[in-house]
Design a protein around this motif. Structure first.
Motif, short mmCIF file in Angstrom:
data_model
loop_
_atom_site.label_atom_id
_atom_site.label_comp_id
_atom_site.label_asym_id
_atom_site.label_seq_id
_atom_site.Cartn_x
_atom_site.Cartn_y
_atom_site.Cartn_z
N LEU A 39 -42.45 32.80 52.77
CA LEU A 39 -41.17 33.52 52.71
C LEU A 39 -40.23 33.03 53.81
O LEU A 39 -39.02 32.88 53.58
N CYS A 112 -42.25 29.19 44.76
CA CYS A 112 -41.47 30.43 44.75
C CYS A 112 -40.72 30.62 43.45
O CYS A 112 -40.73 31.71 42.87
N THR A 115 -43.04 31.54 40.66
CA THR A 115 -43.47 32.93 40.80
C THR A 115 -42.42 33.88 40.25
O THR A 115 -42.73 34.80 39.47
N GLU A 116 -41.17 33.66 40.63
CA GLU A 116 -40.11 34.55 40.15
C GLU A 116 -39.97 34.44 38.63
O GLU A 116 -39.75 35.44 37.95
N THR A 119 -43.40 36.02 36.82
CA THR A 119 -43.90 37.33 37.23
C THR A 119 -44.20 38.23 36.04
O THR A 119 -45.27 38.86 35.97
N TYR A 123 -47.78 39.92 35.06
CA TYR A 123 -47.91 41.37 34.92
C TYR A 123 -48.55 41.75 33.59
O TYR A 123 -49.39 42.65 33.52
N MET B 16 -35.22 38.53 39.81
CA MET B 16 -36.39 38.47 40.68
C MET B 16 -35.99 37.88 42.03
O MET B 16 -35.24 36.91 42.09
N ASN B 17 -36.52 38.46 43.09
CA ASN B 17 -36.26 37.93 44.43
C ASN B 17 -37.46 38.18 45.32
O ASN B 17 -37.74 39.29 45.73
N ILE B 18 -38.13 37.08 45.62
CA ILE B 18 -39.36 37.11 46.41
C ILE B 18 -39.18 37.74 47.78
O ILE B 18 -40.10 38.34 48.33
N SER B 25 -42.15 40.32 41.91
CA SER B 25 -42.53 38.93 42.16
C SER B 25 -43.23 38.78 43.51
O SER B 25 -44.09 37.92 43.69
#
Lengths: 132, 132
Positions: A39, A112, A115-116, A119, A123, B16-18, B25
């Motif tokens: 992050l 990243c 992932t976004e 997601t 889920y 989405m925002n890590i 996410s």
DNA sequence: CGCGAGTCGTCTCCAGAGGAGACCATACCT
DNA sequence: AGGTATGGTCTCCTCTGGAGACGACTCGCG
């Protein structure tokens, strides 16, 4: 310092292999494979330069302890540059990526964004797994 | 289950925002940002399919506990497929990446190769930092 | 002038995660 | 019969991560 199984020094003849627990590269991976590190790289990559408190607000949910600790790890690894303006009071402390840091931040970007993007799919997989 | 700050359900309207601690996410990133997960993705990406004990030998230094735990996390997230051949005794259990798993394993490849390539540089940075 | 707020941390305390190693049922090899 | 392998789980015990207090300083506000 524990007498733990320590990675050997770097041998140019032996190829690096992350899967080998004793390879020095494993040691570096351990630093990178961390929530806050990824992050922080992402945040600094976007904003260029940030001060301590800005970073804390940016990395939602991070404690001051982990903020300091993560920053120092990355600074030691040569990925983050810390600059203090002593003339200011309270002192102005700025953090930014080094050239090396920009390299790895570029490599982790894909992780990243994937992932976004994925997601929702993950889920759904979790929900399906939990249903059984 | 703790009444901890839980990520909200997925809202297609909100991007989405890590970096947001409450974004779903973030929850997925936490699963991925892990030493053993990255190594397991790398190992399964290279070998295609592996059984439990092969994986343990492949991921140098992993304990059985973490092996089982990591495999189950990835299975639940839909990244790894587990197949048991009951006819065999002791049972033959095979693990391989799903299509989704192959996607993310491809994205994390850059992280691993960068690490192996830049390990020496990071080690120098650490030595320089420790000297001060 | 006193008060709260902001900056950049460190320190302590406690719960939870990770590693080491034992245990288990089964089957094969010698 | 004894040693080895497979695929796990379970029990410790240590170490890490998060919450929150504290600190020294300065600025703006009333």
């Amino acid at each position: 310092m524990a007498a733990e199984e320590q990675s050997a020094s770097i041998d140019p003849n032996r190829p690096m292999n992350i899967l080998d627990a004793l390879c020095p590269s494993r040691d570096v991976l351990v630093d990178l494979a961390d929530k806050w590190v990824l992050l922080m790289l992402a945040s600094l990559r976007e904003s260029g330069v940030q001060r301590y408190s800005e970073l804390q607000r940016s990395l939602g949910g991070i404690s001051r302890k982990m903020l300091s600790q993560t920053l120092r790890t990355l600074e030691r690894d040569g990925l983050v540059l810390r600059t203090v303006d002593v003339k200011m009071a309270p002192p102005l402390v700025l953090y930014e990526l080094t050239e090396l840091g920009r390299e790895i931040a570029e490599e982790t970007r894909a992780l990243c964004t994937w992932t976004e993007k994925r997601t929702a799919t993950v889920y759904e997989a979790r929900a399906a797994y939990d249903r059984r």
